[in-house]
Write a protein that holds these residues in place. Structure first.
Motif, PDB file in Angstrom:
ATOM      1  N   LYS A 138       0.820  -1.211   0.000  1.00 16.55           N
ATOM      2  CA  LYS A 138       0.000   0.000   0.000  1.00 16.55           C
ATOM      3  C   LYS A 138       0.856   1.264   0.000  1.00 16.55           C
ATOM      4  O   LYS A 138       0.379   2.331  -0.350  1.00 16.55           O
TER       5      LYS A 138
ATOM      6  N   ARG B 287       3.824   1.764  -1.685  1.00 19.68           N
ATOM      7  CA  ARG B 287       4.704   1.951  -2.851  1.00 19.68           C
ATOM      8  C   ARG B 287       4.581   3.317  -3.523  1.00 19.68           C
ATOM      9  O   ARG B 287       5.554   3.849  -4.019  1.00 19.68           O
ATOM     10  N   LYS B 288       3.389   3.888  -3.521  1.00 22.54           N
ATOM     11  CA  LYS B 288       3.178   5.181  -4.187  1.00 22.54           C
ATOM     12  C   LYS B 288       3.022   6.333  -3.193  1.00 22.54           C
ATOM     13  O   LYS B 288       2.688   7.444  -3.582  1.00 22.54           O
ATOM     14  N   ASP B 289       3.287   6.060  -1.936  1.00 22.64           N
ATOM     15  CA  ASP B 289       3.168   7.077  -0.889  1.00 22.64           C
ATOM     16  C   ASP B 289       4.567   7.610  -0.559  1.00 22.64           C
ATOM     17  O   ASP B 289       5.408   6.877  -0.047  1.00 22.64           O
ATOM     18  N   PRO B 290       4.822   8.890  -0.846  1.00 26.34           N
ATOM     19  CA  PRO B 290       6.147   9.439  -0.562  1.00 26.34           C
ATOM     20  C   PRO B 290       6.515   9.353   0.924  1.00 26.34           C
ATOM     21  O   PRO B 290       7.688   9.163   1.262  1.00 26.34           O
TER      22      PRO B 290
ATOM     23  N   HIS C 173       8.006   5.938   1.846  1.00 26.48           N
ATOM     24  CA  HIS C 173       9.415   5.858   1.460  1.00 26.48           C
ATOM     25  C   HIS C 173      10.282   6.744   2.350  1.00 26.48           C
ATOM     26  O   HIS C 173      11.394   6.358   2.728  1.00 26.48           O
TER      27      HIS C 173
ATOM     28  N   ILE D 254      13.232   8.092  -3.977  1.00 25.22           N
ATOM     29  CA  ILE D 254      11.890   7.700  -4.410  1.00 25.22           C
ATOM     30  C   ILE D 254      10.855   8.657  -3.817  1.00 25.22           C
ATOM     31  O   ILE D 254       9.959   9.130  -4.518  1.00 25.22           O
TER      32      ILE D 254
ATOM     33  N   LEU E  57       8.290  11.136  -5.875  1.00 23.81           N
ATOM     34  CA  LEU E  57       6.839  11.051  -5.710  1.00 23.81           C
ATOM     35  C   LEU E  57       6.225  12.364  -5.237  1.00 23.81           C
ATOM     36  O   LEU E  57       5.056  12.637  -5.495  1.00 23.81           O
ATOM     37  N   ASP E  58       7.015  13.179  -4.536  1.00 23.19           N
ATOM     38  CA  ASP E  58       6.512  14.471  -4.052  1.00 23.19           C
ATOM     39  C   ASP E  58       7.652  15.481  -4.024  1.00 23.19           C
ATOM     40  O   ASP E  58       8.278  15.713  -2.989  1.00 23.19           O
TER      41      ASP E  58
END
Length: 136
Positions: A71, A73-76, A79, A101, A105-106
């Protein structure tokens, strides 16, 4: 029934947020650990990770992050938190990867950017220092 669950979740998240803002990290950990792992959602698990990082239980934070990695993987912030934990156990290579990463992402998050840039600079300076010592 679903509305009742949503109210309970909102109440829990408000309580966790309050405790986090007041540095009551042990209360967060105690409360969340009472919830079975398979019943924790992403937000609740994220509070657990933040609390572990805040009390310097970095290996525990890493273990919890692994549980929610699909869940995250796409949340800065997922990471970033992983990078932060890696950094604090002196695993700079993996910390740098995770910060990179998170930054991709952000790119507008100043905290992520500052950590990423500071780590890059420190690794560069450290590498140059070691190369100078070897060449002297």
């Amino acid at each position: 029934m679903k509305e009742n669950n949503n109210l309970m979740k909102e109440k829990l998240l408000r309580k966790l947020g309050y405790w986090y803002e007041n540095s009551e990290f042990d209360k967060i950990i105690d409360k969340i650990l009472k919830i079975p792992k398979d019943q924790r959602d992403y937000e609740t698990s994220s509070y657990l990770v933040k609390a572990y990082n805040s009390i310097e239980k970095f290996q525990s934070a890493i273990e919890e992050l692994e549980i929610i990695k699909d869940k995250g993987r796409k949340d800065p912030l997922w990471h970033f938190r992983l990078g932060y934990a890696y950094f604090n156990i002196d695993n700079y290579e993996d910390a740098l990867k995770e910060y990179e990463i998170a930054h991709k992402l952000d790119e507008n998050n100043k905290i992520i950017k500052n950590h990423f840039e500071a780590l890059k600079i420190n690794l560069f300076i450290g590498k140059n220092y070691l190369e100078d010592e070897i060449n002297t």
